[in-house]
Design an enzyme around this catalytic site. Structure first.
Site, mmCIF file in Angstrom:
data_model
loop_
_atom_site.group_PDB
_atom_site.id
_atom_site.type_symbol
_atom_site.label_atom_id
_atom_site.label_comp_id
_atom_site.label_asym_id
_atom_site.label_seq_id
_atom_site.Cartn_x
_atom_site.Cartn_y
_atom_site.Cartn_z
ATOM 1 N N ASP A 8 0.880 -1.161 0.000
ATOM 2 C CA ASP A 8 0.000 0.000 0.000
ATOM 3 C C ASP A 8 0.920 1.213 0.000
ATOM 4 O O ASP A 8 2.132 1.082 -0.190
ATOM 5 C CB ASP A 8 -0.998 -0.028 1.167
ATOM 6 C CG ASP A 8 -0.359 0.145 2.542
ATOM 7 O OD1 ASP A 8 0.891 0.314 2.629
ATOM 8 O OD2 ASP A 8 -1.085 0.127 3.538
ATOM 9 N N CYS A 65 3.341 -3.007 3.980
ATOM 10 C CA CYS A 65 2.538 -1.837 4.348
ATOM 11 C C CYS A 65 3.294 -1.123 5.467
ATOM 12 O O CYS A 65 4.464 -1.399 5.691
ATOM 13 C CB CYS A 65 1.107 -2.205 4.730
ATOM 14 S SG CYS A 65 0.896 -3.215 6.197
ATOM 15 N N THR A 67 3.079 -1.266 8.804
ATOM 16 C CA THR A 67 3.529 -2.177 9.863
ATOM 17 C C THR A 67 3.611 -3.621 9.406
ATOM 18 O O THR A 67 4.208 -4.444 10.094
ATOM 19 C CB THR A 67 2.568 -2.137 11.068
ATOM 20 O OG1 THR A 67 1.277 -2.593 10.639
ATOM 21 C CG2 THR A 67 2.476 -0.743 11.666
ATOM 22 N N HIS A 98 10.278 -23.957 8.899
ATOM 23 C CA HIS A 98 9.384 -24.665 9.813
ATOM 24 C C HIS A 98 7.906 -24.503 9.480
ATOM 25 O O HIS A 98 7.122 -25.412 9.761
ATOM 26 C CB HIS A 98 9.602 -24.190 11.245
ATOM 27 C CG HIS A 98 10.930 -24.576 11.794
ATOM 28 N ND1 HIS A 98 11.217 -24.509 13.146
ATOM 29 C CD2 HIS A 98 12.065 -25.038 11.214
ATOM 30 C CE1 HIS A 98 12.460 -24.898 13.356
ATOM 31 N NE2 HIS A 98 12.996 -25.218 12.190
ATOM 32 N N HIS A 133 7.886 -30.845 10.763
ATOM 33 C CA HIS A 133 7.217 -29.591 10.434
ATOM 34 C C HIS A 133 6.085 -29.814 9.434
ATOM 35 O O HIS A 133 5.068 -29.124 9.472
ATOM 36 C CB HIS A 133 8.221 -28.570 9.898
ATOM 37 C CG HIS A 133 9.377 -28.356 10.806
ATOM 38 N ND1 HIS A 133 9.242 -27.831 12.075
ATOM 39 C CD2 HIS A 133 10.692 -28.619 10.640
ATOM 40 C CE1 HIS A 133 10.424 -27.771 12.651
ATOM 41 N NE2 HIS A 133 11.328 -28.248 11.806
#
Length: 145
Positions: A8, A65, A67, A98, A133
């Protein structure tokens, strides 16, 4: 490997740096936008990138973005997506090894640009280990069905 990339406005500058690095690494990518730094809504970019990865059109995706939180929430709504919000190199490596993450989310406003590029490199070079995993990832996949 071909990577779907999107952001964004809050992640636009870092997206451009990542694109430059991918070009230098000779890794193919498609920029899902935006094409300029103006205010946009993160789901309008997170969902198309995640859908393209989910459909197998791209092996992986990278979303940026401010954060990384909004992008990771939106991308994880798409079936088959394991989007990981990462802010350090070790986690980038481990989320591939993992968790078999297929979308990397980064926050431009909370992660320094050099670290962000190193995160992308670590994530690109890491491979899923399978084994114990695989059993754990498959539990998530089964729940999603």
């Amino acid at each position: 490997m071909v990577i779907a990339v999107g952001s964004d406005h809050g992640g636009f500058n870092l997206k451009e740096s990542i694109k430059q690095m991918l070009t230098e690494m000779e890794i193919e990518f498609k920029d899902f936008g935006p094409l300029e730094c103006k205010s946009v809504d993160y789901p309008d970019y997170a969902i198309p990138v995640a859908e393209a990865v989910s459909k197998g059109e791209f092996e992986r995706g990278i979303l940026i973005c401010g954060t990384g939180i909004g992008m990771s929430i939106a991308a994880n709504k798409v079936k088959g997506i394991r989007a990981a919000l990462v802010s350090d190199i070790y986690s980038a490596k481990i989320t591939r090894e993992h968790n078999n993450s297929n979308v990397l989310c980064i926050g431009e406003r909370v992660t320094g640009p050099q670290i962000a590029l190193e995160i992308v490199k670590a994530w690109i070079h890491a491979e899923f280990e399978g084994g114990r995993h695989d059993r754990r990832v498959n539990k998530v996949v089964e729940y999603e069905k």
